[in-house]
Design a protein around this motif. Sequence first.
Motif, mmCIF file in Angstrom:
data_model
loop_
_atom_site.group_PDB
_atom_site.id
_atom_site.type_symbol
_atom_site.label_atom_id
_atom_site.label_comp_id
_atom_site.label_asym_id
_atom_site.label_seq_id
_atom_site.Cartn_x
_atom_site.Cartn_y
_atom_site.Cartn_z
ATOM 1 N N ILE A 44 2.546 0.014 -7.072
ATOM 2 C CA ILE A 44 1.767 -1.199 -6.806
ATOM 3 C C ILE A 44 1.953 -2.220 -7.924
ATOM 4 O O ILE A 44 2.069 -3.425 -7.676
ATOM 5 N N ASP A 70 3.470 -5.878 -7.246
ATOM 6 C CA ASP A 70 2.748 -7.093 -7.663
ATOM 7 C C ASP A 70 3.659 -7.998 -8.494
ATOM 8 O O ASP A 70 3.639 -9.231 -8.350
ATOM 9 N N TRP A 118 2.700 1.103 1.370
ATOM 10 C CA TRP A 118 3.211 -0.255 1.184
ATOM 11 C C TRP A 118 2.536 -1.243 2.134
ATOM 12 O O TRP A 118 2.171 -2.349 1.728
ATOM 13 N N TRP A 126 -0.863 -2.050 0.859
ATOM 14 C CA TRP A 126 -0.770 -3.003 -0.262
ATOM 15 C C TRP A 126 -0.465 -4.409 0.247
ATOM 16 O O TRP A 126 -1.086 -5.389 -0.185
#
Length: 332
Positions: free
Chosen positions: A217, A221, A249, A252
Motif C-alpha cells: 500500500i 500510494d 489492490w 486500496w
Amino acid sequence: MNAGDDTGPALPWHAALWRHMAGGLAADRVAHGLLIAGTPGVGKRSFARRLVSALLCRDRTLGGDACGVCAGCRQRAAGTHPDISRLTPEDGGKAIKVEQVRRFSHALHLTPQYATGRIGWIDPADALSISAANSLLKTLEEPPAGCHIVLVSDRVSALLPTIRSRCQIWTVPAADPAVAREWLTARAFDPARIDDDRLRTPLALLARRDADAGALIEQWDKDLARLLARRVNPVSAAERAIEAERRLWVDWLYRRCNDLLLASLEGGAGTVDHALAEGARRVGRRRLEAWSRRVAEVARTAATNADWRLVVESVFIELSQYVAEATDPHER
C-alpha cells in the motif's frame, strides 16, 4: 488493554482449552497467577484477552465469556477500565525493569473500582530482567485479594523457575491445519499453498500478510502520487499492482479514489498525505468523479476472466489523461 481493544471472535482451536478455563471461572477456581504460553502465532494474546474480559465481567455467559454489555465490559472494550494495570517494556526497551515492577505492584494494591477486582497484565513476561522478576515474586506469592496477574510469554523457558512455579500455566495449542484453512479462508486468505506446519500458527500467517500489505500500500500510494504529478508512466505504475492479490489492490484503489474525491473539495481535509491531496486538487473534483466511474467498473471486473493486466493499466492510463488535461492546456 489498548484503547478500543476488544477480544474479537473466539479462535476455534482454543475451544477445548477454553472449556477448561470456563469451568474454573464458574467454580471460582482460577489461580491468581496465570501464565499464558504458546508458540508465536497461535493466539496467546487473544486467549489472554478473553480471560481478562471474563474476569472483569459481572454477568458472564454460560460459556464463561464476558457479556460485553455491563459497565466493566464497556470500559474494557474502550480501553478505559480503571482496574487493569499493564507491565511492558517502556521507551522501546527490550527489558522490563525493576522500577516498573515496583510501580506495577503498587497499582495492584490499590482499591479496585469494581467488585470484580484488579488485573495485572505482563507482556511479554520473558522481558522481565532478573531483578525485575525477583521483585515480582512477592506479589505473585501474596497477591492482593481479588487480583489476578496474567503473564503472556512466547518463551516460557526464558522465565525464572521461581516465576513459573508460582503461576498456573495454560499452554495455548497450535491450530489443526484443517481448522486453520477454514478460518483463514473466511478472512480472505488463500491457504492453498501453505504447508501444514505453517498452518498450525495461523495468526503468524495473517501478521505476515498484513505486513506485506502495508508495504504494498505504501508503494501504491507513492506510485499514485507520482502519477498525479506526471512523474511516472501509467503502465509502469500498473506493473507493481498486477501481481498483487486482486482483492487487496481493488480495495486500496476504491478507498484511495474516495480519499482523492474528498481531498479535491475546497478545504477538504481527506485522509491522504500532502502529495496525494495536492494532486487531487490539481486534477479537480469533476475529473475525479469521472475516474471514479472507471474505478467502480474495475471493482466489478476483478472477479471475471477479463485480462487483468489491461484492466489495471487502463485505470491508470485514464487517470493520467485527466492529469494531463488539468495541467496542460494543449491536452484538452
